[in-house]
Every structure is written in C-alpha cells, then in structure tokens.
Design a protein around this motif. Structure first.
Motif, PDB file in Angstrom:
ATOM      1  N   ASN A  62     -20.620  23.942  51.048  1.00 14.86           N
ATOM      2  CA  ASN A  62     -20.620  24.940  49.976  1.00 14.86           C
ATOM      3  C   ASN A  62     -21.285  26.196  50.521  1.00 14.86           C
ATOM      4  N   ARG A  63     -20.523  26.923  51.332  1.00 14.93           N
ATOM      5  CA  ARG A  63     -21.078  28.078  52.016  1.00 14.93           C
ATOM      6  C   ARG A  63     -20.285  29.327  51.673  1.00 14.93           C
ATOM      7  N   ILE A  64     -20.170  30.218  52.652  1.00 19.84           N
ATOM      8  CA  ILE A  64     -19.501  31.496  52.412  1.00 19.84           C
ATOM      9  C   ILE A  64     -17.982  31.326  52.403  1.00 19.84           C
ATOM     10  N   ILE A  65     -17.478  30.568  53.375  1.00 16.63           N
ATOM     11  CA  ILE A  65     -16.030  30.387  53.517  1.00 16.63           C
ATOM     12  C   ILE A  65     -15.501  29.495  52.399  1.00 16.63           C
ATOM     13  N   LEU A  92     -16.776  37.073  55.887  1.00 18.73           N
ATOM     14  CA  LEU A  92     -18.152  36.943  56.360  1.00 18.73           C
ATOM     15  C   LEU A  92     -18.891  38.276  56.405  1.00 18.73           C
ATOM     16  N   TYR A  93     -18.172  39.350  56.733  1.00 16.22           N
ATOM     17  CA  TYR A  93     -18.831  40.647  56.930  1.00 16.22           C
ATOM     18  C   TYR A  93     -18.184  41.710  56.046  1.00 16.22           C
ATOM     19  N   SER A  94     -18.995  42.592  55.559  1.00 18.04           N
ATOM     20  CA  SER A  94     -18.492  43.688  54.724  1.00 18.04           C
ATOM     21  C   SER A  94     -18.287  44.969  55.526  1.00 18.04           C
ATOM     22  N   LEU A  96     -18.599  27.488  63.187  1.00 22.17           N
ATOM     23  CA  LEU A  96     -19.624  28.063  64.063  1.00 22.17           C
ATOM     24  C   LEU A  96     -19.830  29.549  63.774  1.00 22.17           C
ATOM     25  N   GLU A  97     -18.744  30.255  63.504  1.00 20.31           N
ATOM     26  CA  GLU A  97     -18.868  31.673  63.152  1.00 20.31           C
ATOM     27  C   GLU A  97     -19.617  31.836  61.827  1.00 20.31           C
ATOM     28  N   GLU A  98     -19.388  30.913  60.931  1.00 14.97           N
ATOM     29  CA  GLU A  98     -20.102  30.954  59.655  1.00 14.97           C
ATOM     30  C   GLU A  98     -21.594  30.699  59.861  1.00 14.97           C
ATOM     31  N   LEU A 113     -24.861  33.088  59.049  1.00 14.51           N
ATOM     32  CA  LEU A 113     -26.011  32.640  58.258  1.00 14.51           C
ATOM     33  C   LEU A 113     -27.323  32.785  59.026  1.00 14.51           C
ATOM     34  N   LYS A 114     -27.244  32.678  60.358  1.00 18.73           N
ATOM     35  CA  LYS A 114     -28.447  32.815  61.184  1.00 18.73           C
ATOM     36  C   LYS A 114     -28.681  34.256  61.643  1.00 18.73           C
TER      37      LYS A 114
END
Length: 336
Positions: free
Chosen positions: A100-103, A144-146, A179-181, A185-186
């Motif tokens: 349950n993350r960004i993607i 992931l990025y704006s 991994l990109e996600e 997050l990091k």
C-alpha cells in the motif's frame, strides 16, 4: 525499391500461373518437389529430437490416421485434456496485493500494457529494448515525481541497453518498479543504488529461460495444432489453438509483471524453477510427434494410396535424412 519488388512479385506470380495452366509437367514437378520438402522437413525434425519414442509415436499416428481416418479435432481434444493435467500452474500463479504505497494497481497495469505492446517497437544495436523499457516506466515516474525535470532524468536513466524475453522476463519490470518506488521513499538520487546492475544481471537469465519455453515449446505446440486442424478442414476450430497460445502468453506476461512488483527477485527464481520442472516441456516432443504424424497422414493420404511414385519418394527422403543426420550427429550416445 519497394515498388520494384512489388511489380516483380506480381509479374512472377502471373508467370507461374500461366505456366501451371499450360503445362502439366511443371505442375507435377512442383508437386513432387513440395512433397519432398514436406517429408524431409518432418523427418529432419524427428531426427533432431533424437529419441526412438518420437519415431514410434509419429509412425503410430501416421498409420492410424491413414487406416482409421483419425480426425484432427479428435487428437486436438485429447491433447487439450493432456495439457490440462500437465500444465505448469506455478508459471501462471497469482499474487497477493499486500503493498500500500505510492504506485497503484492501475499504474502497474498501464505500465505492463505499454511494455506488452511496445517491447519490440524501437530496436537498435546499442540499446535493443532499452527505449521500450523506458517508455513503460514513463507513467510510473510521473506517479512518483511531480517535477518534470526529475521525471525526465528518471526516464532517461532506463534508456540504457536492455534485452530479455518480453513475456517470461516481466518479473524484472515489476521488481525494478518496486525498487524505484523504494528509492523515492528513501529520497535517494538516481546516482545512488544499484538498480541498473540488478536489471542487467536478471535480463540474461530471463532471456534464456523464456526462449526455451515460449519460443521452443508453447509456440510450436499450439501453432502445430492449428496447422493440423487446418489440413483436416477444421478452419474455424484452428483458431482456438492460436487464441489459447495468445492467452497463455498474456497470462505469463501479466502475472510475472505483477509478481515481480509484489515479491521481488524471488518471483523470477520461482519462474525459473517452474520452467525447469515443466511437464509441458518434458512431454512436448511426444505431443509434437503425435501432431506431426497425424498432420502428415492427412496431408499425404491421397498420394500414398493412389501413387506409387509418392511412396518411393517418401522412402528415399527418409533414407536421405537418416544418412545426413547420422553424419551430422555421430556418436555412441545417440538414441537413434
């Protein structure tokens, strides 16, 4: 140049049509040449399988087809039943949506859809599938990025050389997305981490794995069933094996993509083990020999029964194939 090729092709087509109309000798020559090539190709395949059981199965179905008029759809039904028992369901296994993350799920589906349709669309010796991989990551990075400049750099980072089997290798894509996600997050930069090395280390394994299964086993199996049905006059039914092949490939691709995201590199290792232990791969030569025997029986039945010259040609071609293959593959360990 293309126009010249088309004009030449049409000219030769009409020329050969006229020759066939006005010369029975040309027709007979082409018939026997075609017959020779068909028989040679069939027995060349059997010799390359290098197993006596394949010859026995081929001969059995060839004789049964000629003597008892075995219909192709009957063999097709039997093969479907066999496939239902020996299918490797681990290759098609599902996954648990635990993240349950960004993607989002729809982001993954769209990325898979892009890869499925564009994996072979922009080839070059320098990058091969690299541009297609980057294209499939476009919507992921937009999620992931704006910042547009960051998205551009992220996409560009995946335009490097990439080459794998596009369906069996999809766990790589899912894993790279996860991994990109994690990198997002990091708050790591694109220069940090070893995603590029991970991607390159996995692609070779998946390439050899996929080619040995989808290209060597699944595609010849289903296409040969379709051809067998066509030669027997079951034209509409012959579309079913093609549809089943497409469905299998789509499921392999989609499930692998999703499992790669949710389970990481373990999903690829699981797929490797499943293919190595595949019963379809193990029994494929026997099923293919049966299909080949039935197909040859339907194709050669009128000629074998009515024409003694055809019988002589078949015997001579078999002997010639045996001599050629024996010289090409000598050795005491041969099963022939």
């Amino acid at each position: 140049m293309s126009f010249a090729v088309i004009v030449t092709a049409f000219f030769l087509m009409f020329l050969f049509c006229n020759l066939l109309i006005y010369s029975d000798k040309v027709t007979n020559i082409l018939y026997y040449v075609g017959m020779t090539l068909v028989v040679f190709s069939a027995f060349n395949i059997l010799f390359k399988l290098r197993n006596k059981k394949n010859f026995i199965i081929f001969a059995s179905f060839f004789i049964v087809t000629i003597l008892f008029s075995l219909r192709a759809y009957q063999l097709f039904i039997v093969l479907l039943i066999i496939l239902s028992f020996i299918s490797d369901y681990k290759i098609f296994a599902g996954y648990n949506n635990q993240k349950n993350r960004i993607i989002r799920k729809r982001d993954l589906v769209y990325s898979w859809f892009i890869w499925k349709n564009f994996s072979h669309s922009c080839y070059s010796y320098e990058r091969l599938m690299g541009m297609a991989f980057a294209h499939s990551m476009k919507n992921i990075f937009k999620r992931l990025y704006s910042d547009r400049d960051t998205v551009r750099k992220a996409i560009h980072s995946h335009t490097e050389f990439f080459n794998t089997e596009p369906n069996m290798g999809t766990p790589i894509h899912g894993y790279i997305i996860s991994l990109e996600e994690e990198r997002k997050l990091k708050n790591e930069s694109f220069e940090e981490g070893n995603i590029s090395y991970i991607k390159k280390s996995m692609m070779g394994i998946a390439a050899g794995l996929g080619d040995s299964f989808t290209q060597v086993v699944l595609t010849p199996l289903y296409i040969s069933m379709s051809l067998m049905l066509c030669l027997d006059g079951s034209y509409y039914l012959s579309l079913l094996p093609v549809a089943l092949l497409a469905l299998n490939i789509i499921l392999i691709s989609y499930k692998g993509f999703m499992k790669g995201y949710y389970y990481g590199r373990d999903s690829l290792m699981e797929r490797i083990k499943a293919v190595k232990n595949s019963k379809i791969k193990k029994y494929f030569p026997f099923m293919f020999s049966a299909i080949l025997g039935s197909t040859m029986g339907n194709l050669l039945y009128p000629a074998v029964v009515e024409n003694i010259l055809t019988k002589i040609i078949i015997i001579l071609v078999i002997l010639l194939t045996f001599i050629v293959q024996t010289k090409r593959f000598p050795g005491p360990n041969s099963n022939l």
